[in-house]
Design a protein around this motif. Structure first.
Motif, PDB file in Angstrom:
ATOM      1  N   VAL A 121       0.863  -1.045  -0.238  1.00 22.30           N
ATOM      2  CA  VAL A 121       0.187  -0.027   0.119  1.00 22.30           C
ATOM      3  C   VAL A 121       0.754   1.532   0.022  1.00 22.30           C
ATOM      4  O   VAL A 121       2.344   1.920   0.713  1.00 22.30           O
ATOM      5  CB  VAL A 121      -1.164  -0.268   1.561  1.00 22.30           C
ATOM      6  N   ILE A 122       0.416   2.586  -1.015  1.00 16.25           N
ATOM      7  CA  ILE A 122       0.877   3.860  -0.325  1.00 16.25           C
ATOM      8  C   ILE A 122      -0.337   4.214  -0.537  1.00 16.25           C
ATOM      9  O   ILE A 122      -1.776   4.570  -0.721  1.00 16.25           O
ATOM     10  CB  ILE A 122       1.896   4.004  -1.928  1.00 16.25           C
ATOM     11  N   ASN A 123      -0.508   4.957   0.408  1.00 13.22           N
ATOM     12  CA  ASN A 123      -1.437   5.964   1.246  1.00 13.22           C
ATOM     13  C   ASN A 123      -1.053   7.942   0.623  1.00 13.22           C
ATOM     14  O   ASN A 123      -0.824   8.271   1.195  1.00 13.22           O
ATOM     15  CB  ASN A 123      -1.375   5.974   2.627  1.00 13.22           C
ATOM     16  N   ASP A 124      -0.268   8.088  -0.320  1.00 15.32           N
ATOM     17  CA  ASP A 124      -0.011   9.838  -0.857  1.00 15.32           C
ATOM     18  C   ASP A 124      -0.345   9.701  -2.119  1.00 15.32           C
ATOM     19  O   ASP A 124      -1.314   9.047  -2.958  1.00 15.32           O
ATOM     20  CB  ASP A 124       1.016   9.167  -1.533  1.00 15.32           C
ATOM     21  N   PRO A 125      -1.224  11.273  -2.393  1.00 13.71           N
ATOM     22  CA  PRO A 125      -1.519  11.538  -3.728  1.00 13.71           C
ATOM     23  C   PRO A 125      -0.265  11.356  -4.618  1.00 13.71           C
ATOM     24  O   PRO A 125       0.953  11.157  -4.090  1.00 13.71           O
ATOM     25  CB  PRO A 125      -1.667  13.008  -3.305  1.00 13.71           C
ATOM     26  N   VAL A 126      -0.769  11.199  -5.734  1.00 13.95           N
ATOM     27  CA  VAL A 126       0.008  11.396  -6.933  1.00 13.95           C
ATOM     28  C   VAL A 126       0.901  12.717  -7.131  1.00 13.95           C
ATOM     29  O   VAL A 126       0.184  13.387  -7.213  1.00 13.95           O
ATOM     30  CB  VAL A 126      -0.995  10.388  -8.115  1.00 13.95           C
TER      31      VAL A 126
END
Length: 126
Positions: A121-126
């Protein structure tokens, strides 16, 4: 909060191939190993995750338990998923946004060769 986590596995060679391949896109490598166990972490660091051979009585946690590995990019999540499927994992949720977890939550889910539920998982805006 956690120092490390270990999974018991029924076949160390099979799990070794799976985790070597699926954790590599996330930047995790084997940091130690012997004939009964292997530890994974960042290069030059201690293990944060280990697999350990269990000869009998292996019990996989059921519904509600999973481990999420941090990814540095959405591409890493996608590469994790592809590598896991190529090395004995089973799809449990293709790479994509999970808006029910947040607007930027991008994850993929697989079952490892023994049936553990794992996620990248990554939970950052692109």
């Amino acid at each position: 909060m956690l120092h490390h986590l270990s999974f018991g596995v029924s076949d160390l060679a099979r799990s070794e191939a799976f985790y070597d391949a699926s954790l590599a896109p996330l930047g995790f490598v084997r940091v130690w190993g012997d004939e009964t166990a292997i530890g994974y972490g960042r290069v030059g660091d201690e293990d944060k995750f280990a697999i350990k051979l269990v000869s009998a009585g292996l019990s996989i946690p059921g519904r509600g338990f999973h481990v999420a590995f941090a990814a540095d990019s959405r591409g890493a999540v996608e590469r994790f998923h592809a590598a896991a499927l190529r090395h004995g994992g089973r799809d449990n949720g293709a790479p994509g946004l999970r808006p029910n977890y947040g607007p930027h939550y991008y994850a993929a889910f697989v079952l490892d060769p023994d049936g553990y539920q794992i996620e990248a998982v990554i939970n950052d805006p692109v």
